[in-house]
Enzyme design. Sequence first.
Site, PDB file in Angstrom:
ATOM      1  N   LYS A 230       0.854  -1.202   0.000  1.00  0.00           N
ATOM      2  CA  LYS A 230       0.000   0.000   0.000  1.00  0.00           C
ATOM      3  C   LYS A 230       0.883   1.243   0.000  1.00  0.00           C
ATOM      4  O   LYS A 230       1.589   1.507   0.974  1.00  0.00           O
ATOM      5  CB  LYS A 230      -0.907   0.041   1.232  1.00  0.00           C
ATOM      6  N   GLU A 304      10.564   0.821  10.055  1.00  0.00           N
ATOM      7  CA  GLU A 304      11.570   1.851   9.809  1.00  0.00           C
ATOM      8  C   GLU A 304      10.857   3.178  10.023  1.00  0.00           C
ATOM      9  O   GLU A 304      10.023   3.580   9.214  1.00  0.00           O
ATOM     10  CB  GLU A 304      12.109   1.696   8.379  1.00  0.00           C
ATOM     11  N   CYS A 338      13.763  10.461   6.605  1.00  0.00           N
ATOM     12  CA  CYS A 338      13.768   9.951   7.980  1.00  0.00           C
ATOM     13  C   CYS A 338      15.152  10.074   8.618  1.00  0.00           C
ATOM     14  O   CYS A 338      15.265  10.292   9.816  1.00  0.00           O
ATOM     15  CB  CYS A 338      13.290   8.513   8.017  1.00  0.00           C
ATOM     16  N   GLU A 435      10.609  15.380  15.168  1.00  0.00           N
ATOM     17  CA  GLU A 435      10.923  15.206  13.746  1.00  0.00           C
ATOM     18  C   GLU A 435      10.083  16.209  12.957  1.00  0.00           C
ATOM     19  O   GLU A 435       8.863  16.120  12.931  1.00  0.00           O
ATOM     20  CB  GLU A 435      10.591  13.774  13.297  1.00  0.00           C
TER      21      GLU A 435
END
Length: 527
Positions: A230, A304, A338, A435
């Site tokens: 997906k 991850e 990331c 983040e």
Amino acid sequence: MAVMATETKPGAAVPAPVATNGGAPLPAPLPTPGGPPNSWGLGDGQAIPWEYAPAPESREIVTIRERYGLFIGGKEVAASDGLTFTTIDPSTELPLAEIAQATQADVDAAVRAARQAQSKVWGKLPGRERAKYLFRIARLLQERSREFAVLESIDSGKPIKESRDVDVPLAAAHFWYYAGWADKLDYAFPGRVARPLGVAAQVIPWNFPLLMLAWKIAPALAAGNTVVLKPASTTPLTALLFADLCRQADLPPGVVNIITGPGEIGMALVTHPDVDKVAFTGSTAVGRKIAQGIAGQGKALTLELGGKAANIVFDDAPLDQAVEGIVNGIYFNQGEVCCAGSRLLVQESIAELLIAKLKDRLSTIRVGDPLDKNTDVGAINSRAQLDKITELVAAGVAEGAELYQPACELPGRGFFFRPTLFTNVAQSYRIAREEIFGPVLSTITFRTPEEAIEKANNTPYGLSAGIWTDKGSRILMMVKRMKAGVVWANTFNKFDPTSPFGGYKESGYGREGGLHGLQAYVRLEDR
Ligand code: NDP
């Protein structure tokens, strides 16, 4: 036209995220050094400010259809209830296509197709036959690389020079690399027999849509698994073009299935009882939900997740090289990475010089049309992400950090944000802890290596880090003590399919890439 650089002192209002020229004056013409009129025909002793001419990549190689269905069992099908959603071009905010919105029934059908293909065809093929398909996919990706690169930039907002030179070549490289393992599983894990896990459910994010697809699908297929993938709702198009490529490669039906839809469909997929392996890349919040959702189901899981990497510059570092590494570390892909080096840790004695050099370098960064070959920073992927970046930058100013943004004109439409540099950042500020996933760098100073290590590790994340120093022994000492899955030395953001990638702590677990990445898709048994 030019826009003046912005410096905001603590507590001041934050500049609007989308700036246009707004009548700001052009910078003063630069005097030509040496006195006499220059030889370029200007004659008045002054250079004129110049800009890059537009260099747009042609869109003609790509055909974007009005509607896309799901790819299940080798066929394109509409969602069972006929619903669709729209994907847009983030650089113009204009709609690109209508995408099928999968239902629970479609998830069931996709998993069923993957199961059948795994048990009847793919799982029974000798490794050398699977390898042929993977080699073919790699070659087709290379042959159609321009088409994939242009489509990726249109749908995600990333600059064409990155999709063309990084995303697509690396995606093909992953298929080449794992094709090589498909017929060598007997040698990959000495003394053990590697068996496929079965059906893999894979959910990927929007920052590297095709590359994350390759990271997930290539090792899964090499090891004899089949997949249901997906993609993110804002970036489904390259995954759907990949479906077309699977047909072109004559991949047996059901080996790769692609379903599109919102987060709930991602959850329905990963928790499906007939799925054996789950692989997810995305936010820590969703990673946590997935881990909870499949707890007790006996599925293999790799996550991850996010990061807040420290890029550490010591006083003996080659500073000009470090500046390039810092820029690449945080402004590559609009900072939507990331492992982005979003915290710059700089030794106090060189902080002033390094920041001056960095500001100078930032003034040359070009923000704008993702399809322009000169663009360094493209569009932010979505309105929601732009709002998140804007909110965190405002928080940085309010908490007391000093903001710098270079003079660069932003397009009047689309989701753009100026490259941003914060100095005087305390570790407690949100911009140092959370983040941001945008082109925003927070600078923190340190005096000793000990202090650098403490500050670098002072984060719930542990995905990556960078170290800039002249001394090899210092690199080794630092690497040993950094709590990060990947540590780059005198470089940043370097990727290779042979090298494992993954995190510690809230950055997730499991590794992708290399032999470790293959291991995540096999069950090892004694011989
Ligand atoms: P998400 O983690 O929500 O999205 C990643 C993928 O997970 C998408 O395919 C998404 O689908 C899907 N998803 C969303 N909710 C669920 C769920 N409950 N169960 C299963 N799958 C789900 O990232 P966002 O797009 O919301 O971004 C938010 C923040 O996450 C960013 O600001 C950034 O900080 C971080 N992020 C980190 C990434 C990384 O690589 N580490 C990548 C992307 C984001 P859909 O697109 O349909 O919502």
